[in-house]
Design a protein around this motif. Sequence first.
Motif, PDB file in Angstrom:
ATOM      1  N   THR A  16       0.837  -1.196   0.000  1.00 41.08           N
ATOM      2  CA  THR A  16       0.000   0.000   0.000  1.00 41.08           C
ATOM      3  C   THR A  16       0.869   1.242   0.000  1.00 41.08           C
ATOM      4  N   VAL A  17       0.362   2.289  -0.635  1.00 44.59           N
ATOM      5  CA  VAL A  17       1.048   3.583  -0.683  1.00 44.59           C
ATOM      6  C   VAL A  17       0.028   4.655  -0.310  1.00 44.59           C
ATOM      7  N   ALA A  18       0.241   5.285   0.836  1.00 42.76           N
ATOM      8  CA  ALA A  18      -0.617   6.401   1.235  1.00 42.76           C
ATOM      9  C   ALA A  18      -0.089   7.660   0.566  1.00 42.76           C
ATOM     10  N   ALA A  19      -0.817   8.153  -0.419  1.00 38.96           N
ATOM     11  CA  ALA A  19      -0.332   9.290  -1.200  1.00 38.96           C
ATOM     12  C   ALA A  19      -1.511  10.099  -1.717  1.00 38.96           C
ATOM     13  N   ASP A  20      -1.351  11.402  -1.680  1.00 39.73           N
ATOM     14  CA  ASP A  20      -2.338  12.310  -2.260  1.00 39.73           C
ATOM     15  C   ASP A  20      -1.923  12.585  -3.699  1.00 39.73           C
ATOM     16  N   LEU A  21      -2.581  11.939  -4.644  1.00 38.42           N
ATOM     17  CA  LEU A  21      -2.200  12.051  -6.046  1.00 38.42           C
ATOM     18  C   LEU A  21      -2.569  13.396  -6.665  1.00 38.42           C
ATOM     19  N   ALA A  22      -3.203  14.257  -5.904  1.00 35.41           N
ATOM     20  CA  ALA A  22      -3.458  15.616  -6.382  1.00 35.41           C
ATOM     21  C   ALA A  22      -2.256  16.519  -6.137  1.00 35.41           C
ATOM     22  N   THR A  23      -1.174  15.945  -5.582  1.00 34.34           N
ATOM     23  CA  THR A  23       0.037  16.723  -5.310  1.00 34.34           C
ATOM     24  C   THR A  23       1.234  16.077  -6.003  1.00 34.34           C
ATOM     25  N   ASP A  24       2.255  16.885  -6.264  1.00 35.64           N
ATOM     26  CA  ASP A  24       3.495  16.357  -6.853  1.00 35.64           C
ATOM     27  C   ASP A  24       4.140  15.330  -5.927  1.00 35.64           C
ATOM     28  N   GLU A  25       4.157  15.620  -4.635  1.00 34.48           N
ATOM     29  CA  GLU A  25       4.779  14.703  -3.681  1.00 34.48           C
ATOM     30  C   GLU A  25       4.088  13.338  -3.700  1.00 34.48           C
ATOM     31  N   GLY A  26       2.770  13.347  -3.689  1.00 29.61           N
ATOM     32  CA  GLY A  26       2.036  12.093  -3.706  1.00 29.61           C
ATOM     33  C   GLY A  26       2.251  11.317  -4.994  1.00 29.61           C
ATOM     34  N   ARG A  27       2.270  12.022  -6.114  1.00 32.14           N
ATOM     35  CA  ARG A  27       2.504  11.347  -7.391  1.00 32.14           C
ATOM     36  C   ARG A  27       3.907  10.747  -7.441  1.00 32.14           C
ATOM     37  N   ASN A  28       4.883  11.478  -6.911  1.00 27.67           N
ATOM     38  CA  ASN A  28       6.254  10.954  -6.885  1.00 27.67           C
ATOM     39  C   ASN A  28       6.361   9.705  -6.017  1.00 27.67           C
ATOM     40  N   ASP A  29       5.650   9.687  -4.892  1.00 32.60           N
ATOM     41  CA  ASP A  29       5.666   8.508  -4.022  1.00 32.60           C
ATOM     42  C   ASP A  29       5.086   7.290  -4.741  1.00 32.60           C
ATOM     43  N   ALA A  30       3.999   7.488  -5.460  1.00 28.62           N
ATOM     44  CA  ALA A  30       3.380   6.382  -6.193  1.00 28.62           C
ATOM     45  C   ALA A  30       4.299   5.891  -7.307  1.00 28.62           C
ATOM     46  N   ILE A  31       4.917   6.815  -8.013  1.00 30.13           N
ATOM     47  CA  ILE A  31       5.830   6.441  -9.105  1.00 30.13           C
ATOM     48  C   ILE A  31       7.005   5.632  -8.560  1.00 30.13           C
ATOM     49  N   ALA A  32       7.569   6.072  -7.432  1.00 31.89           N
ATOM     50  CA  ALA A  32       8.709   5.361  -6.851  1.00 31.89           C
ATOM     51  C   ALA A  32       8.332   3.932  -6.472  1.00 31.89           C
ATOM     52  N   ALA A  33       7.158   3.744  -5.891  1.00 29.71           N
ATOM     53  CA  ALA A  33       6.725   2.404  -5.499  1.00 29.71           C
ATOM     54  C   ALA A  33       6.510   1.515  -6.720  1.00 29.71           C
ATOM     55  N   ALA A  34       5.911   2.077  -7.759  1.00 33.68           N
ATOM     56  CA  ALA A  34       5.658   1.291  -8.975  1.00 33.68           C
ATOM     57  C   ALA A  34       6.956   0.917  -9.675  1.00 33.68           C
ATOM     58  N   GLU A  35       7.905   1.851  -9.736  1.00 35.58           N
ATOM     59  CA  GLU A  35       9.184   1.564 -10.382  1.00 35.58           C
ATOM     60  C   GLU A  35       9.966   0.512  -9.605  1.00 35.58           C
ATOM     61  N   ALA A  36       9.907   0.583  -8.269  1.00 35.04           N
ATOM     62  CA  ALA A  36      10.626  -0.393  -7.455  1.00 35.04           C
ATOM     63  C   ALA A  36      10.076  -1.800  -7.670  1.00 35.04           C
ATOM     64  N   ARG A  37       8.781  -1.904  -7.864  1.00 33.37           N
ATOM     65  CA  ARG A  37       8.164  -3.210  -8.074  1.00 33.37           C
ATOM     66  C   ARG A  37       8.276  -3.659  -9.525  1.00 33.37           C
ATOM     67  N   GLY A  38       8.405  -2.729 -10.461  1.00 27.50           N
ATOM     68  CA  GLY A  38       8.444  -3.079 -11.881  1.00 27.50           C
ATOM     69  C   GLY A  38       7.085  -3.536 -12.377  1.00 27.50           C
ATOM     70  N   ILE A  39       6.079  -2.695 -12.203  1.00 30.53           N
ATOM     71  CA  ILE A  39       4.711  -3.093 -12.521  1.00 30.53           C
ATOM     72  C   ILE A  39       4.538  -3.374 -14.016  1.00 30.53           C
ATOM     73  N   GLU A  40       3.544  -4.214 -14.318  1.00 27.80           N
ATOM     74  CA  GLU A  40       3.189  -4.547 -15.696  1.00 27.80           C
ATOM     75  C   GLU A  40       1.834  -3.975 -16.090  1.00 27.80           C
ATOM     76  N   LEU A  41       1.027  -3.614 -15.096  1.00 24.71           N
ATOM     77  CA  LEU A  41      -0.313  -3.077 -15.346  1.00 24.71           C
ATOM     78  C   LEU A  41      -0.525  -1.850 -14.480  1.00 24.71           C
ATOM     79  N   LEU A  42      -0.960  -0.754 -15.112  1.00 31.57           N
ATOM     80  CA  LEU A  42      -1.300   0.476 -14.392  1.00 31.57           C
ATOM     81  C   LEU A  42      -2.772   0.768 -14.598  1.00 31.57           C
ATOM     82  N   ILE A  43      -3.509   0.886 -13.511  1.00 27.62           N
ATOM     83  CA  ILE A  43      -4.933   1.212 -13.576  1.00 27.62           C
ATOM     84  C   ILE A  43      -5.126   2.590 -12.968  1.00 27.62           C
ATOM     85  N   ASN A  44      -5.348   3.584 -13.829  1.00 28.00           N
ATOM     86  CA  ASN A  44      -5.585   4.967 -13.403  1.00 28.00           C
ATOM     87  C   ASN A  44      -7.065   5.110 -13.064  1.00 28.00           C
ATOM     88  N   ASN A  45      -7.393   4.875 -11.804  1.00 30.79           N
ATOM     89  CA  ASN A  45      -8.794   4.829 -11.395  1.00 30.79           C
ATOM     90  C   ASN A  45      -9.208   5.990 -10.496  1.00 30.79           C
TER      91      ASN A  45
END
Length: 282
Positions: free
Chosen positions: A54-83
């Motif tokens: 889980t990633v607690a992040a406010d995606l309406a902010t740059d900081e929150g978006r950066n946190d989500a991106i870092a977690a996804a890159e670390a895992r090497g995701i194959e599917l992104l669902i922008n919901n």
Amino acid sequence: MYGSAMITGGTAGIGAAFARALPAETELILVARHEEGLDRARRTLEAQGRRVQTVAADLATDEGRNDAIAAAEARGIELLINNAGIGAFGRYLENDPDFERRTVELNAVAPTVLTRALLPGMIGRARSSGRRAGLVILSSTLAFQPTPWLATYAATKSFLLAWGEALNEELRGEPVDLLVVCPTATASDFGARAGFRMGALPVTESPDRVARAALGALGRETVHVRGPLTRMALRPFLLSRRLTTSGLAGLIAAADRLSGLRSRPAGTEEDAAAGESPARRS
């Protein structure tokens, strides 16, 4: 099957339904604002044998978006669902201006930023593995017309629809499947958060049906409209829109090959300076 997936707004409504609908083997990254909801969703899914981060992040902010991106890159995701998405029901000039801005940041800016940051790596990994990446974009049937009293929300969904359709053309030949999902009224807490009663609407669809249908359509369609009557009414429009978009993509690509439409990569500092006034550049 995707080895790992990130779902924004993954603790409720259609986002939570996507988490339930994905195969048990798919590792999940759920992104949402509130720790409590994330913990509850994680415990529920882990009790079913799922691997969940889980990633607690406010995606309406740059900081929150950066946190989500870092977690996804670390895992090497194959599917992104922008919901993830929000909206306010009411007259535009009577709605909270900060909330209207957050609606644009979360609904439109966040998917744009996350996709631009993560999609190149997703495509690269798909090429290396011989598999296909996946990108799901949650729009709405309100994307097809201006909607008073939901003006900003509907406009952001129109953006997502047009952006997704255009991006699909640009990605032709790449190992990635893209789907824009356009649900009708869905039985979730969105209505309560937006300020109107979903129960007052004549028909609502369950989030689980939307998520299952979307995953089934991924790789087969570009735009998936929910609701049989809505889908039937929009079919001629969607066909014309798809043909026009494909034709325009071909014309632009041909013109670029023949004469070079761009003198340099877009988005450079020179482009930014060119858009500034002489006073600001001095």
